[in-house]
Design an enzyme around this catalytic site. Sequence first.
Site, PDB file in Angstrom:
ATOM      1  N   GLU A 114       0.831  -1.209   0.000  1.00  0.00           N
ATOM      2  CA  GLU A 114       0.000   0.000   0.000  1.00  0.00           C
ATOM      3  C   GLU A 114       0.865   1.258   0.000  1.00  0.00           C
ATOM      4  OE1 GLU A 114      -3.065  -0.035   3.063  1.00  0.00           O
ATOM      5  OE2 GLU A 114      -3.298   2.141   2.939  1.00  0.00           O
ATOM      6  N   LYS A 141      -6.745  -0.737  12.146  1.00  0.00           N
ATOM      7  CA  LYS A 141      -6.202  -1.215  10.861  1.00  0.00           C
ATOM      8  C   LYS A 141      -5.022  -0.340  10.439  1.00  0.00           C
ATOM      9  CE  LYS A 141      -5.874  -1.598   6.183  1.00  0.00           C
ATOM     10  NZ  LYS A 141      -5.145  -0.711   5.257  1.00  0.00           N
ATOM     11  N   ASP A 198       5.535 -13.738  12.050  1.00  0.00           N
ATOM     12  CA  ASP A 198       4.180 -14.227  11.795  1.00  0.00           C
ATOM     13  C   ASP A 198       3.198 -13.082  12.074  1.00  0.00           C
ATOM     14  OD1 ASP A 198       1.709 -15.442  11.807  1.00  0.00           O
ATOM     15  OD2 ASP A 198       2.329 -17.175  12.974  1.00  0.00           O
ATOM     16  N   HIS A 201      -2.342  10.302  -0.665  1.00  0.00           N
ATOM     17  CA  HIS A 201      -2.557   9.054  -1.403  1.00  0.00           C
ATOM     18  C   HIS A 201      -2.518   9.316  -2.890  1.00  0.00           C
ATOM     19  CE1 HIS A 201      -4.367   5.654   1.102  1.00  0.00           C
ATOM     20  NE2 HIS A 201      -3.669   6.413   1.898  1.00  0.00           N
TER      21      HIS A 201
HETATM   22  C1  MEV Z   1      -5.594   3.196   5.496  1.00  0.00           C
HETATM   23  O1  MEV Z   1      -4.912   2.036   5.082  1.00  0.00           O
HETATM   24  C2  MEV Z   1      -5.471   3.412   6.997  1.00  0.00           C
HETATM   25  C3  MEV Z   1      -6.366   4.508   7.586  1.00  0.00           C
HETATM   26  O2  MEV Z   1      -7.724   4.280   7.207  1.00  0.00           O
HETATM   27  C4  MEV Z   1      -6.219   4.458   9.085  1.00  0.00           C
HETATM   28  C5  MEV Z   1      -7.184   5.322   9.848  1.00  0.00           C
HETATM   29  O3  MEV Z   1      -8.293   5.599   9.341  1.00  0.00           O
HETATM   30  O4  MEV Z   1      -6.837   5.700  10.989  1.00  0.00           O
HETATM   31  C6  MEV Z   1      -5.982   5.864   7.058  1.00  0.00           C
END
Ligand code: MEV
Length: 425
Positions: free
Chosen positions: A76, A260, A276, A375
């Site tokens: 990513e 995430k 892992d 991005h």
């Molecule tokens: C994208 O891979 C991760 C984010 O969505 C994390 C977040 O929202 O805190 C930008």
Amino acid sequence: MKFYQMSVAERRSLLQQEYNVSSEEIFALSGVSGLSEEAADRMIENNIGLYSLPMGIARNFIINGKSVAIPMVIEESSVVAAASNGARIAQTGGGFTAEADTPYMIGQLQILGLTDLEQAEEKIRSEKNTLLSLAGESCPNLLKRGGGPVDIEVRKIQESQAGPMLILHLIMDVRDVMGANLIDTALEAIASEAEKITGGTVRLRILSNLADKRLARASCSVPINALSFKDYSGNEVLKRILEAAAFAEADPYRAVTHNKGIMNGIDAVLLATGNDWRAVEAGAHSWAARDGQIRPLSHWKKDPASGNLIGNIELPMAVGIVGGATKVHPGAAAAIKLIGAQSAQEFAGIVAAVGLAQNLAALKALSTEGIQRGHMSLHAKQMAAAAGAQGALADKIAAQMVRENRISASYAAELAAREKETSHA
Ligand code: MEV
């Protein structure tokens, strides 16, 4: 010249100058002398080849007063840049402090067929030392390294779909490895003795990925000035970060995404170092949901005394710096060498710090200009490259697409064709 402005080769040679890595290790990090086909064939079944991903270096990390280069493997875009950005902000407050618990891994024995759980529990408690020394016999090398079985705990499940069951937890100090093999071997070694002691039947003998005796922690304290950004004052950014953090504390839908983002950084380091990452992912999310609702793994507040933004993270971190993939993957071994951690415990703290940096950068971007801008500029570079542009030309085309807010494959191709015409004219 900034690291990100250098060529790939220049970045590699700077890294070699700055950190204690040999040219062979740099070569391994480059992927050229990475995992061999023979090693891959020994690693998994039915192997047909190798699969590559980009390896990047997150910069600006000061962890426990030491500058650390963070190797990250990820597909990513923006993650390496965001980690570096979060670390740069934290650097103004001295960077991160990080630490981890003694690497105690938990293994579970499921004991079925018992009529009196209390009595069986009592028997296990009185035979605890027998079981511990039996478990120790299964790992002589670990004992030599100062680790080994340390405790036995018992949990009773009175009701389940399969009736009552007693769960024996074997706790082992696994030192510098992740520990799955060590603990599973030890569990198998004590299984029949546990049956003899309790009169029950042992069924599952497996580690728990909820490695909650092996938590890693990191924190940072960021001066308000370091948060100011474009037209946003430091105070404004701090307020917005706290609002974003409050959202994650209160709402599971947001907490999952918040976490995430943290795992973006953590997984990338785990992949780079041959760890892992699924085990750490499983542990992280179950730890985050331990009170019944998924909560953020990191917490942010304003320090009333200094006015600084304080960030903390804590999560299970079952990681190793020896054994496993590091034995056969030269790239993973070189990544661990580059990080320079002397123990799995130290490494665990470093990984937690990367998660916190990633989160800081995400919350700052999300609560101000949004993440799409960053991005999209990386995305534009990918489009320019896909249109056949390379090096400075790709950067030029990407910059134009961003400037005009017109980022598409077709426009990239049009600009690349125009450039070609001009250069032939
Ligand atoms: C994208 O891979 C991760 C984010 O969505 C994390 C977040 O929202 O805190 C930008």
